[in-house]
Design an enzyme around this catalytic site. Structure first.
Site, PDB file in Angstrom:
ATOM      1  N   LYS A  87       0.825  -1.225   0.000  1.00 10.05           N
ATOM      2  CA  LYS A  87       0.000   0.000   0.000  1.00 10.05           C
ATOM      3  C   LYS A  87       0.849   1.262   0.000  1.00 10.05           C
ATOM      4  O   LYS A  87       0.424   2.301  -0.529  1.00 10.05           O
ATOM      5  CB  LYS A  87      -0.958  -0.024   1.196  1.00 10.05           C
ATOM      6  CG  LYS A  87      -0.293  -0.149   2.564  1.00 10.05           C
ATOM      7  CD  LYS A  87      -0.055   1.181   3.240  1.00 10.05           C
ATOM      8  CE  LYS A  87       0.680   0.995   4.553  1.00 10.05           C
ATOM      9  NZ  LYS A  87       0.885   2.251   5.290  1.00 10.05           N
ATOM     10  N   THR A 128      -4.126   5.084   3.421  1.00 10.31           N
ATOM     11  CA  THR A 128      -2.807   5.580   3.035  1.00 10.31           C
ATOM     12  C   THR A 128      -2.837   6.331   1.709  1.00 10.31           C
ATOM     13  O   THR A 128      -2.073   7.271   1.497  1.00 10.31           O
ATOM     14  CB  THR A 128      -1.811   4.409   2.965  1.00 10.31           C
ATOM     15  OG1 THR A 128      -1.905   3.645   4.168  1.00 10.31           O
ATOM     16  CG2 THR A 128      -0.391   4.899   2.819  1.00 10.31           C
TER      17      THR A 128
END
Length: 338
Positions: free
Chosen positions: A197, A254
């Site tokens: 991520k 994120t």
């Protein structure tokens, strides 16, 4: 500690923002937490002023959380040892700490990355260097934006360990009125979600820096999740893990939040700034994804998995590909079924 025995005393090694916030969570859950800090002034601020102004300014730390610069003091009789250092420094630090680790303590990784060179996940690094079986190692992953956790905003996370009883003991040791954790035995999936991520967040930041909107971000998140899941499954992960907190949950947070260091770093690159200039704007800190994109692309190549977004990010960060060229390449890829 054996199996699911209660975690009462915790050592957190690393007094940066995430280490301090996670130490706060465990102290708020009623555990005695000792935080190891490399710098004496950080330890003194925690002990004397109940704060860590360098990393979590304005956050009051609980009395059950104390700090030391001596790893032996931090580790003494700890039921769980939490490693909160950057992924690429974990090995060197572990070499210094391994002889001090309490027998049968649960070893917990907060780091999200794949080691350069060896291409090992963080749990594998811990097993190799500390010479412990995989059942003793747990990882924490999920939407872990540090500032929000430190401010006690509600969040959920995943604690993954192949020994379910250890995962449950850790779950109980970090459950508070604002922090909820779920257990999982799929360590591979949780670690790959956490490492991947950061790279996709760089891509989203680059797109934002170029002036693109939510459609572009949503497309990158969705296709980024697909390539993380492909790689994870090739390594033996459960594909369902990537639909959960350690996959989609962490990815959305994120890639979308201005609190995300990787997304913010990517924005600077998207505006045409150099890696060095983006680092300077990030207070001298390189986002984890800048290094992880190298190891993730190498890991994917080893297993014959296509990761076009991660590869584009790698070339922007390390081979001089421009953000505009990256966007053109990704949108011009050959059409295919979803």
């Amino acid at each position: 500690m054996s199996g699911g025995r209660e975690v009462r005393r915790v050592a957190v090694l690393g007094a940066g923002s995430w280490g301090t916030a996670f130490a706060k969570v465990m102290a708020d859950a009623g555990r005695e937490v000792r935080l190891w800090a490399r710098r004496p002034e950080v330890a003194a601020a925690v002990n004397e002023r109940r704060s860590n102004p360098d990393y979590l300014a304005g956050i009051v730390l609980p009395a059950l959380l104390t700090a030391t610069t001596d790893p032996a003091i931090a580790l003494d009789k700890a039921d769980a040892v939490v490693f909160a250092v950057p992924s690429q420094t974990l090995r060197d630090n572990l070499v210094l700490w391994r002889d001090l680790l309490p027998r049968d303590s649960t070893l917990v990784s907060l780091a999200k990355g794949v080691e350069l060179g060896t291409l090992l996940r963080m749990s594998e690094v811990i097993c190799e260097v500390a010479r412990v079986p995989a059942k003793r190692v747990a990882v924490v992953s999920g939407p872990n934006l540090v500032r929000e956790i430190a401010a006690e905003e509600p969040t959920a996370t995943v604690i993954a360990c192949s020994d379910h009883d250890r995962a449950v003991a850790l779950q109980q040791a970090c459950t508070t009125g604002y922090f909820r954790s779920y257990t999982n035995t799929d360590v591979i999936g949780c670690e790959l979600g956490g490492a991947g991520k950061n790279v996709i967040a760089l891509a989203c930041g680059i797109a934002t820096g170029m002036g693109f909107g939510d459609n572009t971000t949503a497309s990158l998140i969705t296709r980024g999740l697909a390539e993380i899941a492909r790689l994870g499954v090739a390594l033996g992960a459960d594909p369902l893990t990537f639909a959960g907190l350690a996959g989609l949950g962490d990815l959305v947070a994120t890639c979308s939040s201005p609190l995300s260091r990787n997304r913010t770093f990517g924005e600077h690159l998207g505006r045409g700034e150099s890696l060095a200039k983006a680092e300077a704007a990030n207070h001298g800190q390189v986002a984890e994804g800048v290094k992880s994109c190298l190891s993730i692309c190498q890991l994917a190549a080893r297993h014959g998995v296509e990761v076009p977004i991660a590869d584009a990010v790698r070339r922007v960060c390390h081979e001089g590909l421009s953000a505009a060229e990256m966007g053109k390449e990704l949108i011009s890829r050959a059409p295919r079924p979803e």
